[in-house]
Design an enzyme around this catalytic site. Structure first.
Site, PDB file in Angstrom:
ATOM      1  N   HIS A   1      45.650  53.815  33.657  1.00  0.00           N
ATOM      2  CA  HIS A   1      45.041  52.675  34.329  1.00  0.00           C
ATOM      3  C   HIS A   1      45.964  51.453  34.333  1.00  0.00           C
ATOM      4  CE1 HIS A   1      41.377  50.867  35.939  1.00  0.00           C
ATOM      5  NE2 HIS A   1      41.785  49.758  35.366  1.00  0.00           N
TER       6      HIS A   1
ATOM      7  N   GLU B   1      36.915  44.447  26.562  1.00  0.00           N
ATOM      8  CA  GLU B   1      36.894  44.203  28.003  1.00  0.00           C
ATOM      9  C   GLU B   1      35.680  43.378  28.394  1.00  0.00           C
ATOM     10  OE1 GLU B   1      37.632  47.850  30.149  1.00  0.00           O
ATOM     11  OE2 GLU B   1      39.490  48.197  29.063  1.00  0.00           O
TER      12      GLU B   1
ATOM     13  N   ASP C   1      43.436  36.937  35.206  1.00  0.00           N
ATOM     14  CA  ASP C   1      42.113  37.340  34.749  1.00  0.00           C
ATOM     15  C   ASP C   1      42.237  38.399  33.663  1.00  0.00           C
ATOM     16  OD1 ASP C   1      42.860  39.532  36.491  1.00  0.00           O
ATOM     17  OD2 ASP C   1      40.769  40.156  36.368  1.00  0.00           O
TER      18      ASP C   1
ATOM     19  N   GLU D   1      39.630  47.737  44.224  1.00  0.00           N
ATOM     20  CA  GLU D   1      39.782  48.348  42.916  1.00  0.00           C
ATOM     21  C   GLU D   1      38.607  49.267  42.633  1.00  0.00           C
ATOM     22  OE1 GLU D   1      42.305  46.148  39.797  1.00  0.00           O
ATOM     23  OE2 GLU D   1      40.247  45.876  39.167  1.00  0.00           O
TER      24      GLU D   1
ATOM     25  N   LYS E   1      42.197  42.598  47.689  1.00  0.00           N
ATOM     26  CA  LYS E   1      42.511  43.765  46.882  1.00  0.00           C
ATOM     27  C   LYS E   1      41.287  44.664  46.780  1.00  0.00           C
ATOM     28  CE  LYS E   1      44.558  45.049  42.472  1.00  0.00           C
ATOM     29  NZ  LYS E   1      44.835  44.595  41.112  1.00  0.00           N
TER      30      LYS E   1
ATOM     31  N   HIS F   1      35.834  51.242  40.110  1.00  0.00           N
ATOM     32  CA  HIS F   1      35.093  51.202  38.851  1.00  0.00           C
ATOM     33  C   HIS F   1      34.270  52.480  38.760  1.00  0.00           C
ATOM     34  CE1 HIS F   1      33.992  47.930  35.752  1.00  0.00           C
ATOM     35  NE2 HIS F   1      35.249  48.255  35.663  1.00  0.00           N
ATOM     36  N   ASN F   2      34.976  53.607  38.887  1.00  0.00           N
ATOM     37  CA  ASN F   2      34.306  54.888  39.059  1.00  0.00           C
ATOM     38  C   ASN F   2      33.643  55.411  37.795  1.00  0.00           C
ATOM     39  OD1 ASN F   2      35.443  54.711  41.575  1.00  0.00           O
ATOM     40  ND2 ASN F   2      37.146  56.077  41.108  1.00  0.00           N
TER      41      ASN F   2
END
Lengths: 741, 225
Positions: A46, A310, A266, A90, A88, A92-93
């Site tokens: 990742h 996270e 971020d 992204e 962008k 989040h699967n």
């Protein structure tokens, strides 16, 4: 004997023995617990892209309008009038497969932060979702909660969700896909990069407190296959708080506007570890962080937990000593907690302190740049990777009932059920809402300029499964075609590569082929890739997902008043088909309903498609075209039905000219329901369509018929059918809600 | 003529409301911690999720410092328009009758609906005719208007129901298709649909502009010549 063989801590963290040995070599000693935790995340797929980095170099990333390319939090393109659009996509699967509401919500929160981290105000969200078939209770559960999670976050924070797509296919049953795309707008001079700068400057953490949520998310969830024990991974899913992020967003933008920050980043995957080391790496500096200063949700967190947490809604910034007080005061105004937690050094090392004690000391380069990169070992599979879907439609069903079955089928049917749960209008920019046009259209409006943006997100995993190269090419073509239908010219592209385990040769083959397809299509259309994301290891107990490259594209159009929708407008308007459309049942929705999965798709002539897209775009911009609609899932018949349903008016279409052009190659059935790139339905006045025919030439345009009546009537060959628009509408609109009753 | 648009932490339609107001008069954003309205002639409480709406929609905002000033302004006859979350805040604050409950679908719903003007004789509807049909979007999870039966009778009899959803278009299960109600003095009005998102044909409809136009006409009619 290597250290890796005796000590197995690293294996639980997803590092191989060889990787562990390399870490020992780089550190010149055994890593401590905190160091090992940080390395395992920084060297996860990742964060390090270790199986994809070499491949991604194939993608074209340069172009005149590129302001910020890959490598920053988001890419950005020049949209004129001194403005840039940052965007962008992204994934989040895995969090969404484990906990769909929070997984999808934090997916939105994370992509919003990526965009405002470069200084742009988020103005729109799109999402690309994949679930298993809807007859599965689990898939309905995942869909319902993922949609609710996206709405919860986007609606609350006040960023419009303007578009997206949802597909249902068996191979996503265990491993759904939740990809979120965000775009934001900023004056070009206010864009900020994330490189830490200025030895002695403060590192300030602001936003939410740090808790134990999401510990190890990037390695535990994002860089491994899902297995039967998914539920035990629930603590690795983060919890989103859109209210906290709404304050964080306003606060960040005001800090930038006041010129108080040297850099901004971020906190996403791997939390403080990755954000700090990446800032240090880009700025070629070192950082000292004291984790005892980090505000915590729980008092007894270990230093390593603080470094890898996270927890959502947090940002890091670099501030000069003179401006620190102003930064803290501004954060206080927004009721955002801000704490200096360290400083920029010239050591090129990430040093972590817990109070006075040094608990980690790692070379920044080792964390960010020295992760081993692997060569893929692609091998074309000798046997089919995927079982064909179950047959749900017989061969001898009439064309009329076939059309109804397709309109009701999960991949063609209206997604209104989902998108009505999203605020698509906040911001007062949305000129074309979902299911009004092929792409969302947003004005640049209040920020200046009379221009508008077109934006679309596309990708059809089943077609990529049939043919990874051609399917990936088609994803780019479809996105560009959707933009052309509203009159927009593509400026840049972002992608999310959702694939299975790249260490398996057949997945490596899919990935390699698909990336080549994306690269060739982008090259041919002149669209640079300005950023993206890779999501690998998408496999459940029953095998890999369909290879699913998702493409998001942003374009500009000079006049939003002329953005075409796809609703047929007026009795008597002429209908034509533009472009090199060569439909086939291979890889089509009809093939799926009949239980087939082809091996191979027809290749596309990219230069011909590029020319065709230009013609569509110019004809829409010229104002002659009242409606434009790309032929995609379900073929020409479904596309025509959608134009009729949207306009509440029928159409009389003669397929004979199309059949004549296709010749023996395509049966009437393929003309009706076949799929393939390069077909756009346009309608307008007789004069307009005649003008267009002249420009397009005999090969470029086929006259199909005219708008009018209360039914869609198709004649030509054996394909004759007549379907009242009301009946088509019911099938189309009830396809999804009916599956929830 | 100046509108004051109140921004709470978590408001998200405040800029849209400000831009809509600016099409018809002057407008200024006010912060939840402000204690005065800085000379506003009319107050707009916009949509959004004030303070995150984690307790109950609008429940916390009523306690904010600025709401004391709004209450005083309203009691003095000043026009106050609450949109969506603003409507919820005004009900929670007791400045409007009734309450907003979760939609019968229990889901967020965003769609364009048609509204019928019931009472054109108020500061918010004077630019309309009775029976006018306005196309305005809704977007909310908690928008089902509720009041006990006798109160509903009274609201209708008193002309406090200013807008209703057109037949078949009620998106949330509101009692008697009510989309917006006023107080008995008709100077405080709350509605679930978003007129600020319907001031420009380019983004869907300009019909919502009539509400802002009405407020301006009302304030200007009161101003000393």
């Amino acid at each position: 004997m290597s250290a890796g063989a005796t000590d197995t801590r690293h294996r639980e963290l997803g590092l191989t023995d060889a990787e562990y040995d390399r870490i020992v070599e780089l550190l010149e000693r055994e890593p401590g617990d905190l160091e090992l935790a940080v390395f395992s995340l920084m060297w996860s797929e990742h964060c390090a892209y270790k199986h994809s980095k070499k491949l991604l170099r194939k993608l074209p990333t340069e172009g005149e309008r590129v302001v910020m390319g890959p490598g920053e939090n988001a890419g950005a393109v020049d949209v004129g009038d001194g403005l840039a659009v940052a965007f962008k996509v992204e994934s989040h699967n895995h969090p969404s497969a484990v906990e769909p509401f929070q997984g999808a919500a934090t997916g939105v929160g994370g992509i919003l932060r990526d965009v405002f981290a470069v200084g742009a105000r988020p103005i729109a969200i799109l999402d690309s979702l994949r679930f298993g078939e809807l007859d599965s209770a689990r898939s309905r559960y995942l869909l319902e909660h993922a949609v609710a999670g996206i709405g919860h976050y986007g609606n609350s924070i006040g960023v419009a969700t303007v578009g997206g797509e949802i597909y249902f296919e068996g191979p996503y049953e265990q491993n759904c896909l939740v990809n979120a795309m965000c775009l934001g707008i900023a004056p070009q001079e206010r864009l900020v990069r994330s490189a830490a700068a200025g030895v002695g400057n403060h590192l300030v953490l602001f936003g939410a407190r740090t808790g134990r949520d999401g510990i190890g998310g990037a390695s535990v969830l994002a860089s491994a296959e899902l297995d039967a024990e998914d539920d035990s991974k629930r603590p690795s899913v983060q919890i989103g708080d859109p209210f906290e992020e709404s304050k964080l967003l306003e606060c960040s933008l005001e800090l930038l506007e006041a010129g108080l920050l040297e850099s901004l980043q971020d906190l996403g995957a791997a939390g403080l570890s990755s954000s700090s080391s990446e800032m240090a790496s880009k700025g070629e500096v070192g950082l000292d962080i004291d984790v005892s200063k980090v505000p915590l949700r729980e008092a007894d967190m270990e230093p390593f937990e603080i470094m890898v947490s996270e927890s959502q809604e947090r940002m890091l910034c670099v501030v000069t000593p003179e401006r620190l007080d102003d930064v803290l005061a501004l954060c206080e105004k927004w009721e955002v907690r801000a704490t200096p937690i360290g400083e920029v050094t010239d050591t090129r090392r990430l040093r972590v302190f817990a109070g006075g004690e040094l608990v980690g000391d790692m070379p920044v380069e080792a964390l960010v740049d020295d992760c081993p990169l692997y060569d893929l070992e692609p091998e074309r599979p000798s046997a089919p990777v995927y079982a064909p879907p179950p047959r749900v439609l017989a061969d001898d069903v009439s064309p009329r009932d076939t059309l109804l079955a397709l309109l009701r089928s999960s991949n063609v049917t209206s997604k209104r059920w989902a998108f009505e749960q999203y605020d698509s209008i906040v911001g007062s920019r949305t000129v074309r809402r979902p299911e009004a046009a092929d792409a969302a259209v947003l004005t640049l409006g209040p920020d200046g300029g009379s221009r508008a943006l077109g934006v679309s997100i596309d990708g059809n995993g089943r077609r990529v499964a049939c043919d990874p190269y051609a399917g990936a090419v088609e994803a780019v073509l479809e996105c560009a075609s959707n933009l052309a239908c509203v009159g927009a010219e593509p400026l840049g592209l972002t992608n999310c590569l959702n694939f299975g385990n790249p260490e398996k040769p057949h997945i490596a083959w899919q990935l390699t082929q698909a990336v080549q397809g994306l690269a060739d299509a982008c090259e041919a259309l002149g669209v640079p890739v300005v950023g993206g994301n890779v999501s690998l290891y998408n496999e459940g107990g029953e095998g890999p997902i369909f290879p699913t490259p998702v493409v998001g594209m942003v374009g500009e159009l000079p006049d939003p008043e002329r953005a075409a929708g796809y609703a047929f407008a007026e009795e008597g308007d002429q209908i034509a088909l533009l472009g090199p459309f060569s439909p086939s049942l291979a890889g089509s929705e009809l093939e799926k309903l009949r239980g087939g999965l082809s091996d191979g798709l027809a290749p596309a002539d990219l230069s011909l498609h590029a020319k065709h897209l230009g013609l569509v775009r110019e004809s829409v911009r010229g104002g002659a075209v009242k409606a434009a609609h790309d032929v995609s899932e379900g073929g020409l018949a479904c596309a025509l039905a959608e134009c009729c349903i949207a306009g509440g008016i029928g159409a009389r279409v003669d397929l004979a000219p199309l059949l004549a052009r296709l010749g023996d190659a395509a049966p009437p059935e393929a003309a009706l329901f076949g799929e393939g790139p390069g077909g756009v339905i346009v309608s307008g006045t007789l004069e307009a369509i005649e003008g267009l025919a002249e420009q397009a030439g005999a090969d470029g345009l086929i006259r199909l018929g005219e708008v009018g009546g209360e039914a869609l009537e198709l004649t030509g060959g054996v394909a004759t059918l007549s379907l009242p628009v009301e009946e088509a509408k019911t099938a189309y609109e009830q396809g999804l809600p009916d599956r929830f009753s | 003529m100046k509108f004051g648009v109140i921004r709470f932490p978590g408001s998200c339609d405040e800029v849209d409301a400000l831009l809509a107001c600016e099409r018809f008069g002057e407008a200024e954003l006010l912060w939840h911690a402000d204690r005065d309205l800085r000379g506003a002639d009319a107050v707009v409480i916009p949509g959004g999720f004030s303070y995150g709406d984690y307790l109950r929609a609008g429940a916390i905002a009523r306690f904010s410092p600025v709401m004391e000033a709004v209450r005083e302004f309203a009691l003095g006859g000043g026009p106050v328009l609450g949109i969506c979350n603003g409507f919820q805040v005004l009900c929670e604050a007791g400045l409007l009758p009734g309450a907003l409950l979760p939609n019968t679908s229990l889901r967020f719903v965003c769609r364009q609906v048609d509204l019928l003007v019931e009472n054109p004789n108020t500061p918010f509807t004077r630019a309309c005719e009775e029976g006018d049909r306005l196309s305005v979007p809704v977007k909310h999870t908690t928008g089902r208007y509720y009041a006990p039966e006798p109160a509903l009778h009274e609201l209708e009899a008193d002309g406090q129901v200013l807008l209703r959803y057109a037949e078949g278009q009620n998106p949330n299960g509101s009692a008697r298709d009510i989309a917006g109600v006023s107080n008995s003095q008709k100077n405080v009005f709350g509605l679930m649909p978003h007129p600020e998102h319907a001031v420009d044909r380019l983004t869907g409809s300009a019909d919502g502009g009539k509400l802002f136009e009405s407020i301006v006409a009302h304030v200007e009619a009161l101003a000393p010549a």
